[in-house]
Design a protein around this motif. Structure first.
Motif, PDB file in Angstrom:
ATOM      1  N   PRO A  82       0.788  -1.250   0.000  1.00  0.00           N
ATOM      2  CA  PRO A  82       0.000   0.000   0.000  1.00  0.00           C
ATOM      3  C   PRO A  82       0.816   1.294   0.000  1.00  0.00           C
ATOM      4  O   PRO A  82       0.259   2.356  -0.258  1.00  0.00           O
ATOM      5  CB  PRO A  82      -0.805  -0.091   1.322  1.00  0.00           C
ATOM      6  CG  PRO A  82      -0.599  -1.475   1.836  1.00  0.00           C
ATOM      7  CD  PRO A  82       0.697  -1.926   1.286  1.00  0.00           C
ATOM      8  N   TRP A  83       2.121   1.234   0.307  1.00  0.00           N
ATOM      9  CA  TRP A  83       2.853   2.453   0.639  1.00  0.00           C
ATOM     10  C   TRP A  83       3.718   2.936  -0.519  1.00  0.00           C
ATOM     11  O   TRP A  83       4.394   2.144  -1.186  1.00  0.00           O
ATOM     12  CB  TRP A  83       3.723   2.223   1.888  1.00  0.00           C
ATOM     13  CG  TRP A  83       2.923   1.562   2.965  1.00  0.00           C
ATOM     14  CD1 TRP A  83       3.026   0.283   3.408  1.00  0.00           C
ATOM     15  CD2 TRP A  83       1.830   2.150   3.696  1.00  0.00           C
ATOM     16  NE1 TRP A  83       2.084   0.028   4.370  1.00  0.00           N
ATOM     17  CE2 TRP A  83       1.342   1.147   4.567  1.00  0.00           C
ATOM     18  CE3 TRP A  83       1.246   3.408   3.696  1.00  0.00           C
ATOM     19  CZ2 TRP A  83       0.272   1.385   5.437  1.00  0.00           C
ATOM     20  CZ3 TRP A  83       0.180   3.647   4.560  1.00  0.00           C
ATOM     21  CH2 TRP A  83      -0.286   2.641   5.412  1.00  0.00           C
ATOM     22  N   GLU A  84       3.726   4.236  -0.755  1.00  0.00           N
ATOM     23  CA  GLU A  84       4.429   4.766  -1.923  1.00  0.00           C
ATOM     24  C   GLU A  84       5.924   4.526  -1.837  1.00  0.00           C
ATOM     25  O   GLU A  84       6.603   4.421  -2.856  1.00  0.00           O
ATOM     26  CB  GLU A  84       4.151   6.263  -2.091  1.00  0.00           C
ATOM     27  CG  GLU A  84       4.595   7.145  -0.942  1.00  0.00           C
ATOM     28  CD  GLU A  84       4.261   8.603  -1.201  1.00  0.00           C
ATOM     29  OE1 GLU A  84       5.167   9.310  -1.683  1.00  0.00           O
ATOM     30  OE2 GLU A  84       3.120   9.017  -0.941  1.00  0.00           O
ATOM     31  N   GLU A  85       6.470   4.400  -0.609  1.00  0.00           N
ATOM     32  CA  GLU A  85       7.904   4.141  -0.468  1.00  0.00           C
ATOM     33  C   GLU A  85       8.283   2.730  -0.904  1.00  0.00           C
ATOM     34  O   GLU A  85       9.452   2.465  -1.231  1.00  0.00           O
ATOM     35  CB  GLU A  85       8.340   4.340   0.995  1.00  0.00           C
ATOM     36  CG  GLU A  85       8.252   5.773   1.488  1.00  0.00           C
ATOM     37  CD  GLU A  85       6.882   6.130   2.044  1.00  0.00           C
ATOM     38  OE1 GLU A  85       6.757   7.198   2.659  1.00  0.00           O
ATOM     39  OE2 GLU A  85       5.908   5.335   1.872  1.00  0.00           O
ATOM     40  N   THR A  86       7.328   1.809  -0.886  1.00  0.00           N
ATOM     41  CA  THR A  86       7.647   0.401  -1.147  1.00  0.00           C
ATOM     42  C   THR A  86       6.702  -0.253  -2.152  1.00  0.00           C
ATOM     43  O   THR A  86       6.841  -1.447  -2.437  1.00  0.00           O
ATOM     44  CB  THR A  86       7.577  -0.399   0.172  1.00  0.00           C
ATOM     45  OG1 THR A  86       6.318  -0.154   0.820  1.00  0.00           O
ATOM     46  CG2 THR A  86       8.705   0.010   1.108  1.00  0.00           C
ATOM     47  N   ARG A  87       5.766   0.493  -2.704  1.00  0.00           N
ATOM     48  CA  ARG A  87       4.773  -0.083  -3.616  1.00  0.00           C
ATOM     49  C   ARG A  87       5.417  -0.453  -4.942  1.00  0.00           C
ATOM     50  O   ARG A  87       5.968   0.396  -5.639  1.00  0.00           O
ATOM     51  CB  ARG A  87       3.647   0.930  -3.820  1.00  0.00           C
ATOM     52  CG  ARG A  87       2.501   0.422  -4.677  1.00  0.00           C
ATOM     53  CD  ARG A  87       1.290   1.345  -4.582  1.00  0.00           C
ATOM     54  NE  ARG A  87       1.647   2.734  -4.862  1.00  0.00           N
ATOM     55  CZ  ARG A  87       1.252   3.783  -4.134  1.00  0.00           C
ATOM     56  NH1 ARG A  87       0.511   3.608  -3.071  1.00  0.00           N
ATOM     57  NH2 ARG A  87       1.600   5.005  -4.471  1.00  0.00           N
ATOM     58  N   PRO A  88       5.357  -1.747  -5.350  1.00  0.00           N
ATOM     59  CA  PRO A  88       5.997  -2.156  -6.608  1.00  0.00           C
ATOM     60  C   PRO A  88       5.234  -1.712  -7.844  1.00  0.00           C
ATOM     61  O   PRO A  88       5.818  -1.569  -8.912  1.00  0.00           O
ATOM     62  CB  PRO A  88       6.028  -3.683  -6.495  1.00  0.00           C
ATOM     63  CG  PRO A  88       4.871  -4.015  -5.601  1.00  0.00           C
ATOM     64  CD  PRO A  88       4.762  -2.881  -4.633  1.00  0.00           C
ATOM     65  N   MET A 125       4.011  -2.545   9.140  1.00  0.00           N
ATOM     66  CA  MET A 125       4.251  -1.473   8.178  1.00  0.00           C
ATOM     67  C   MET A 125       3.105  -0.469   8.181  1.00  0.00           C
ATOM     68  O   MET A 125       3.306   0.720   7.925  1.00  0.00           O
ATOM     69  CB  MET A 125       4.466  -2.066   6.789  1.00  0.00           C
ATOM     70  CG  MET A 125       5.699  -2.951   6.702  1.00  0.00           C
ATOM     71  SD  MET A 125       6.024  -3.589   5.043  1.00  0.00           S
ATOM     72  CE  MET A 125       6.516  -2.099   4.189  1.00  0.00           C
ATOM     73  N   GLY A 126       1.889  -0.958   8.491  1.00  0.00           N
ATOM     74  CA  GLY A 126       0.754  -0.046   8.594  1.00  0.00           C
ATOM     75  C   GLY A 126       0.929   0.960   9.709  1.00  0.00           C
ATOM     76  O   GLY A 126       0.585   2.142   9.555  1.00  0.00           O
ATOM     77  N   ALA A 127       1.459   0.509  10.844  1.00  0.00           N
ATOM     78  CA  ALA A 127       1.692   1.428  11.960  1.00  0.00           C
ATOM     79  C   ALA A 127       2.693   2.512  11.580  1.00  0.00           C
ATOM     80  O   ALA A 127       2.513   3.694  11.913  1.00  0.00           O
ATOM     81  CB  ALA A 127       2.187   0.654  13.179  1.00  0.00           C
ATOM     82  N   ILE A 128       3.738   2.112  10.853  1.00  0.00           N
ATOM     83  CA  ILE A 128       4.736   3.093  10.413  1.00  0.00           C
ATOM     84  C   ILE A 128       4.162   3.974   9.319  1.00  0.00           C
ATOM     85  O   ILE A 128       4.381   5.193   9.290  1.00  0.00           O
ATOM     86  CB  ILE A 128       6.012   2.367   9.936  1.00  0.00           C
ATOM     87  CG1 ILE A 128       6.628   1.579  11.100  1.00  0.00           C
ATOM     88  CG2 ILE A 128       7.028   3.360   9.371  1.00  0.00           C
ATOM     89  CD1 ILE A 128       7.731   0.622  10.684  1.00  0.00           C
TER      90      ILE A 128
END
Length: 395
Positions: free
Chosen positions: A69-75, A109-112
């Motif tokens: 879900p996260w832009e830093e790690t979304r493939p 990762m959701g918490a972060i």
């Protein structure tokens, strides 16, 4: 990318067709990995209550199952509906592997992602996404489960540039194997809940495996003791100022847990149908008997209705209109239908249904844990009831 995803017979209304071709391709690769690498070892590890070999975690990371879900790690751009199907695919092979991904990807990762600053997100999310770090989510306590918003007893006390955390946690998945924990504690200064990224090798941290657990046996749940565990201010989640942020993380993950309960039900259903085509009684395979076909129809109805509900609640998340009660209703409904479905699957297999070699008893037992975690049925009904009536009936 052309899709190579073979439709599931248990996806009776072909809901997977809502996914993009790219999402279908990723799901196909995940399915192949689960069938070839995870399914052959599941029963042995479940019987011994032993965690997966490292290649399972690394394989999931290589498939980009962590950090979707996260832009830093979304493939790639992906939808909440796709992420729900990932949870379903995992759980239809094994609920423990679904729990592992849900813990790492959703809760930790959701918490972060929800509570961390931009700097914290950039520092920590890629390391969890690659599985360099393995996390756990330390919220539940021995005397505080459903009432965590009010009953949290773990305390964080400011000490210069550090915090000292003391308290106890219970039922913490991955607690004995995690390199880092997301620890929730009340501040001694303002009484508000704070979140902390805590390395599990910090002095004062003790994790003890909960033994004799008869569901989700591969998941390493632990009792945690924190005795003045020193954590730098830099490891405090900078955007967590109350339990509201904790609740926001749980809201993000609850719908995916609902999807996972559908996957667990689907795994039991598929096992029962395959068994029924081979087992002969009264001169014909049992899937030729009316009562067994009735079981199949009831199971398939539960699965189909639950997929429809989960699809819509995930669409609402993407649309930015999902509320607590929407995710709560999906978890309550899908979890309850799962419990019915695994029981019918076990029943349709007779005495052979209690033998681990035939798989269905694992789905049956694991359903009991999934039915309760991420919000019990009763608590979720009260969340929905509050939305219906405008009146809170929690106490």
């Amino acid at each position: 990318m052309p899709s190579t995803l073979t439709p599931l017979a248990a996806d009776f209304y072909q809901s997977e067709s809502l996914l993009t071709d790219q999402e279908k391709g990723v799901l196909a690769r995940l399915r192949e990995f689960l069938e070839s690498k995870v399914k052959p070892i599941v029963n042995d590890h479940w019987a011994r209550a032993e965690f997966f070999p490292r290649f399972v975690v690394d394989g999931l990371a290589e498939l980009h199952m962590f950090g979707m879900p996260w832009e830093e790690t979304r493939p790639f751009e992906n939808s909440a509906v796709f992420r729900g199907w990932v949870a379903l695919e995992l759980a239809r092979v094994d609920a423990s592997v679904a729990t592992l991904v849900g813990m790492q990807n959703g809760l930790v990762m959701g918490a972060i992602g929800v509570g961390g600053s931009a700097e914290q997100r950039a520092e920590w999310l890629p390391r969890f996404a690659s599985a360099e770090l393995l996390g756990c989510f330390a919220l539940t306590e021995p005397l505080s489960g459903s009432d965590s918003a009010q009953g949290l007893r773990t305390v964080a006390t400011r000490d210069g540039d550090d915090w000292l955390i003391s308290g106890s946690k219970r039922w913490i998945g991955n607690g004995t194997i995690a390199t880092h924990a997301i620890v929730w504690a009340k501040s001694a200064e303002d009484g508000q809940v704070k979140g902390f990224i805590v390395p599990t090798d910090t002095p004062g941290w003790t994790a003890t495996k909960i033994e004799n657990k008869q569901a989700l046996r591969i998941v390493q749940n632990a009792d945690i003791t924190l005795d003045e565990v020193r954590v730098p201010e830099a490891n405090r989640l900078q955007n967590v100022n109350s339990f509201r942020e904790t609740a926001a993380v749980l809201r993000l993950t609850r719908a995916e847990v609902a999807w996972a309960t559908v996957g667990n039900a689907m795994g039991a259903y598929e096992t029962a149908v395959a068994y029924g085509s081979q087992r002969v009684q009264f001169g014909k395979t049992i899937d030729s008997h009316q009562l067994i076909q009735e079981h199949y129809a009831k199971m398939l109805g539960n699965i189909t209705a639950s997929i429809a509900m989960c699809t819509r609640v995930s669409e609402m998340l993407d649309e930015g209109i999902q509320r607590d009660e929407h995710a709560a209703l999906a978890k309550e409904y899908a979890g309850s239908r799962m419990r019915e479905t695994v029981a019918w699957a076990r029943e349709s297999m007779g005495g052979n249904g209690i033998v681990l070699d035939n798989d269905v008893i694992r789905f049956f037992a694991d359903a009991e844990a999934m039915y309760s975690y991420e919000g019990t049925r009763e608590m979720n009904t009260l969340i929905v009831g509050r939305a219906i009536t405008g009146k809170a009936a929690f106490v």
